[in-house]
Write a protein that holds these residues in place. Sequence first.
Motif, PDB file in Angstrom:
ATOM      1  N   VAL A   1       0.866  -1.177   0.000  1.00 20.61           N
ATOM      2  CA  VAL A   1       0.000   0.000   0.000  1.00 20.61           C
ATOM      3  C   VAL A   1       0.902   1.227   0.000  1.00 20.61           C
ATOM      4  O   VAL A   1       1.748   1.384   0.893  1.00 20.61           O
ATOM      5  CB  VAL A   1      -0.926   0.024   1.227  1.00 20.61           C
ATOM      6  N   ALA A   2       0.761   2.058  -0.975  1.00 14.09           N
ATOM      7  CA  ALA A   2       1.624   3.231  -1.085  1.00 14.09           C
ATOM      8  C   ALA A   2       1.356   4.197   0.062  1.00 14.09           C
ATOM      9  O   ALA A   2       0.201   4.405   0.452  1.00 14.09           O
ATOM     10  CB  ALA A   2       1.393   3.926  -2.417  1.00 14.09           C
ATOM     11  N   PRO A   3       2.404   4.792   0.621  1.00 18.61           N
ATOM     12  CA  PRO A   3       2.174   5.834   1.632  1.00 18.61           C
ATOM     13  C   PRO A   3       1.346   6.968   1.043  1.00 18.61           C
ATOM     14  O   PRO A   3       1.414   7.245  -0.156  1.00 18.61           O
ATOM     15  CB  PRO A   3       3.600   6.308   1.969  1.00 18.61           C
ATOM     16  N   GLU A   4       0.552   7.589   1.867  1.00 14.60           N
ATOM     17  CA  GLU A   4      -0.232   8.731   1.409  1.00 14.60           C
ATOM     18  C   GLU A   4      -0.220   9.817   2.463  1.00 14.60           C
ATOM     19  O   GLU A   4       0.147   9.593   3.620  1.00 14.60           O
ATOM     20  CB  GLU A   4      -1.664   8.316   1.084  1.00 14.60           C
ATOM     21  N   ALA A   5      -0.590  11.003   2.029  1.00 10.43           N
ATOM     22  CA  ALA A   5      -0.554  12.147   2.936  1.00 10.43           C
ATOM     23  C   ALA A   5      -1.482  11.940   4.119  1.00 10.43           C
ATOM     24  O   ALA A   5      -2.565  11.362   3.987  1.00 10.43           O
ATOM     25  CB  ALA A   5      -0.944  13.412   2.184  1.00 10.43           C
ATOM     26  N   ARG A   6      -1.052  12.404   5.258  1.00 13.42           N
ATOM     27  CA  ARG A   6      -1.892  12.378   6.458  1.00 13.42           C
ATOM     28  C   ARG A   6      -2.502  13.767   6.654  1.00 13.42           C
ATOM     29  O   ARG A   6      -1.847  14.794   6.473  1.00 13.42           O
ATOM     30  CB  ARG A   6      -1.062  12.018   7.694  1.00 13.42           C
ATOM     31  N   TRP A   7      -3.764  13.762   7.039  1.00 13.36           N
ATOM     32  CA  TRP A   7      -4.470  14.981   7.415  1.00 13.36           C
ATOM     33  C   TRP A   7      -5.014  14.763   8.823  1.00 13.36           C
ATOM     34  O   TRP A   7      -5.715  13.785   9.067  1.00 13.36           O
ATOM     35  CB  TRP A   7      -5.623  15.272   6.466  1.00 13.36           C
ATOM     36  N   GLN A   8      -4.692  15.657   9.738  1.00 14.68           N
ATOM     37  CA  GLN A   8      -5.150  15.484  11.114  1.00 14.68           C
ATOM     38  C   GLN A   8      -5.506  16.831  11.714  1.00 14.68           C
ATOM     39  O   GLN A   8      -4.927  17.866  11.372  1.00 14.68           O
ATOM     40  CB  GLN A   8      -4.079  14.772  11.945  1.00 14.68           C
ATOM     41  N   MET A   9      -6.481  16.809  12.614  1.00 14.25           N
ATOM     42  CA  MET A   9      -6.986  18.048  13.176  1.00 14.25           C
ATOM     43  C   MET A   9      -6.446  18.295  14.572  1.00 14.25           C
ATOM     44  O   MET A   9      -6.057  17.363  15.292  1.00 14.25           O
ATOM     45  CB  MET A   9      -8.510  18.052  13.194  1.00 14.25           C
ATOM     46  N   LEU A  10      -6.399  19.561  14.926  1.00 15.17           N
ATOM     47  CA  LEU A  10      -6.054  19.994  16.275  1.00 15.17           C
ATOM     48  C   LEU A  10      -7.264  20.675  16.893  1.00 15.17           C
ATOM     49  O   LEU A  10      -8.080  21.271  16.200  1.00 15.17           O
ATOM     50  CB  LEU A  10      -4.885  20.982  16.252  1.00 15.17           C
ATOM     51  N   THR A  11      -7.374  20.575  18.211  1.00 13.96           N
ATOM     52  CA  THR A  11      -8.458  21.258  18.912  1.00 13.96           C
ATOM     53  C   THR A  11      -7.991  21.728  20.272  1.00 13.96           C
ATOM     54  O   THR A  11      -7.335  20.990  21.003  1.00 13.96           O
ATOM     55  CB  THR A  11      -9.684  20.340  19.074  1.00 13.96           C
ATOM     56  N   THR A  12      -8.287  22.973  20.574  1.00 14.10           N
ATOM     57  CA  THR A  12      -8.046  23.494  21.926  1.00 14.10           C
ATOM     58  C   THR A  12      -9.377  23.781  22.609  1.00 14.10           C
ATOM     59  O   THR A  12      -9.482  24.682  23.439  1.00 14.10           O
ATOM     60  CB  THR A  12      -7.192  24.773  21.867  1.00 14.10           C
ATOM     61  N   ASP A  13     -10.392  23.008  22.262  1.00 14.15           N
ATOM     62  CA  ASP A  13     -11.732  23.239  22.806  1.00 14.15           C
ATOM     63  C   ASP A  13     -11.728  23.288  24.327  1.00 14.15           C
ATOM     64  O   ASP A  13     -12.388  24.141  24.938  1.00 14.15           O
ATOM     65  CB  ASP A  13     -12.682  22.123  22.366  1.00 14.15           C
ATOM     66  N   HIS A  14     -11.017  22.335  24.953  1.00 11.55           N
ATOM     67  CA  HIS A  14     -11.123  22.198  26.408  1.00 11.55           C
ATOM     68  C   HIS A  14      -9.777  22.103  27.119  1.00 11.55           C
ATOM     69  O   HIS A  14      -9.737  22.175  28.344  1.00 11.55           O
ATOM     70  CB  HIS A  14     -11.938  20.949  26.751  1.00 11.55           C
ATOM     71  N   ARG A  15      -8.687  21.935  26.372  1.00 15.54           N
ATOM     72  CA  ARG A  15      -7.384  21.711  27.016  1.00 15.54           C
ATOM     73  C   ARG A  15      -6.281  21.868  25.979  1.00 15.54           C
ATOM     74  O   ARG A  15      -6.552  22.034  24.789  1.00 15.54           O
ATOM     75  CB  ARG A  15      -7.331  20.304  27.624  1.00 15.54           C
ATOM     76  N   ASP A  16      -5.042  21.762  26.445  1.00 17.92           N
ATOM     77  CA  ASP A  16      -3.910  21.729  25.528  1.00 17.92           C
ATOM     78  C   ASP A  16      -4.015  20.513  24.610  1.00 17.92           C
ATOM     79  O   ASP A  16      -4.547  19.463  24.994  1.00 17.92           O
ATOM     80  CB  ASP A  16      -2.593  21.636  26.302  1.00 17.92           C
ATOM     81  N   PHE A  17      -3.467  20.652  23.412  1.00 18.18           N
ATOM     82  CA  PHE A  17      -3.466  19.541  22.473  1.00 18.18           C
ATOM     83  C   PHE A  17      -2.142  19.550  21.702  1.00 18.18           C
ATOM     84  O   PHE A  17      -2.098  19.753  20.496  1.00 18.18           O
ATOM     85  CB  PHE A  17      -4.661  19.660  21.528  1.00 18.18           C
ATOM     86  N   VAL A  18      -1.086  19.324  22.449  1.00 19.53           N
ATOM     87  CA  VAL A  18       0.262  19.312  21.876  1.00 19.53           C
ATOM     88  C   VAL A  18       0.586  17.876  21.501  1.00 19.53           C
ATOM     89  O   VAL A  18       0.883  17.046  22.358  1.00 19.53           O
ATOM     90  CB  VAL A  18       1.283  19.884  22.871  1.00 19.53           C
ATOM     91  N   GLN A  19       0.549  17.560  20.215  1.00 17.62           N
ATOM     92  CA  GLN A  19       0.698  16.187  19.751  1.00 17.62           C
ATOM     93  C   GLN A  19       2.076  15.893  19.164  1.00 17.62           C
ATOM     94  O   GLN A  19       2.290  14.827  18.590  1.00 17.62           O
ATOM     95  CB  GLN A  19      -0.391  15.864  18.733  1.00 17.62           C
ATOM     96  N   SER A  20       3.002  16.809  19.346  1.00 18.15           N
ATOM     97  CA  SER A  20       4.383  16.608  18.923  1.00 18.15           C
ATOM     98  C   SER A  20       5.232  16.222  20.121  1.00 18.15           C
ATOM     99  O   SER A  20       5.308  16.960  21.109  1.00 18.15           O
ATOM    100  CB  SER A  20       4.937  17.895  18.303  1.00 18.15           C
TER     101      SER A  20
END
Length: 659
Positions: free
Chosen positions: A472-491
């Motif tokens: 399966v060929a690699p494909e671009a990833r699309w992902q969302m961030l949200t600060t609705d209720h808290r920090d969202f540091v995913q790095s």
Amino acid sequence: MRVLLGTAGAVTALVAGGLAAAPTAAGAAPEARTRAGEVRTVTSDVRTVASGVRTATAGDTGTPADWRPPLSTRGRYIVDADGRRFRLRAANWDGAQGSWTGSGDIADPANHHAGQDAHGIPLGLDRVPVADLLADFHRLGLNSIRLPFSNEMVHTTAPVPDSAVAANPQLRGRTPLQVYDAVVGALTADGFAVILNNHTRTTRWCCGVDGNERWNSGQSTAQWADDWVFMARRYRSDPLVVGADLYNEVRRDVWDDPNWGWGDGHDWQAAAQEAADRILTEANPDLLVVIEGINWTGIPVDGFAHGRPTLTPARTLSHTLVVSGKLVYSAHFYGYTGPNHSGATGLGETHDPRYQDLSPAELRQVLYDQAFFVSAETGRHFTAPVWVSEFGIGSGETGERPRAWFGAFTEELVRADADFAYWPLVGWAGHDDWALLRYERSGARSGLLDPGDWRAAAWDRLRTAPTRTGAVAPEARWQMLTTDHRDFVQSLRVRSQGDWDSGARKAACPDGQRLLGLGHAGGRGLCSDVTAGDLRAAGTAQTVVWDERYVPAGGDWASGYTKFQCPAGQFLIGYARRGERVSSGLCAPARQALGTVGRTVWFDRGDNRPAGAPGGEFAYGQYKGQCAADEYAAGIAFTTRAGSRGGPDALLCRRVAAG
């Protein structure tokens, strides 16, 4: 499990406000030091048991694993370490999650589901040597096993009775967890992928009003996540333990519904995110994390709001894990339930259609809307493999509609090329006719492998139909961030540098991705590695931008607006806000020379996104701005003038390629 408020009694209890008392865990959690020592001892013991199983089954199956762990995801597919598609052809080996129905003497088998007292361990070990069980699993064409457990099983210190493992005397004197260890080791030694499934809190049969409705029924979210970290660590030396299925059929209890994104104590989206990130950072970054949709909300009575959200909320609020390529979504479907039908009969039954009442065309649309859109719509923030981790029907079923549903449903699994797991795999002869394999006390087998089981045609079609295979060929990833209720540091790289904007709500893209989109309000963002791949230079260098110091003379790209612009050669990977106001931007140096010619993308009065809106609806109900696939975001502009809230109004987008 195949009951959701699925008896009139359960529905009556819900409506009346009654809740049967659930059994408590049989013992407090051992201290971490003791538990870690036990892992080392048990792991060695499991190797011994597993080795014996491999020898015993080689003549029957001849199937060393034809895939290489660990597993990960590429778009809608699960792939192995070589990037080849690995389709979960699975079944549920239940029992360790519990079988007591919640009333009567727990020692009386009559008070257990289908009269089968599992003793908190996988069914069948009292009747059949584990080697023979595994040989039959291979004959069914399975390559993976969903293995339920309860939190109570994790903590129980009393050994199982000898009678529970009569056909496997090497397991005498062991606790339920130690028996589970041996089963895991035997399965993986024989080439099966194992997905751990936290099915229940107590060893009580699921899934009505039974004290197991939510991950935090009777325990805190932190305690639940602690148990997950423990279990994921326990098997991390076994590479064929490939997944963590976080919780089964999250649903309403007597008083409250679970929700998806509200930020309170019943927020399943947030709890799953928390547990997933803890598993991947504290225990085993190689595991797939399986997140099931919400199975039921509302009161199942005509005139009251009720329904089965399943995965529909993921369309506008998905999960972004701290390790990319590890998310699998799951859903359950049974013919006697429905998109708004709990599955109850008699008192409490609503007049909503069941899945088995739908025409094939209606069923296809409902399945798409509730689950299959996640894998069918590629290039979206929610795109992921969908694993139908429970479906099933009885071999003794004679009804025309249920039988027709089973054929139509399995055909939809074929059409969608979906990963699947039948419920259940093992049962006692004369007790549970839903089981694919049923065993007498003597060990004699009946079921799908023997003539006369009407389910065989649909099962064989599902198992042998053409499917996507190979690389399966690699494909671009699309992902969302949200600060609705808290920090969202995913790095992880950003996390290692500490708090970069104390007191603000912060969001950062997962490692390997860059910020490409923002919502005008609400704190949502969109990340991707499209076109450029991992654009960040090696190391942990980063720049927090608080003011306009990096806006060059003559470079005002948003006149009259405050601009947080990255230094030359850097790009946005995160942002922070205080209330609605942007408080900082987070930039990282690029591994290559970047383009310097840019354009201003305004989104204060309407959406401004590339054609087709790649990545999907990441800030539902808000205006959104988004750079093109071959661009990077170099700055954020906003205003705090009267009547403005200080949310993002514009992005500075520049071509990735130098020039």
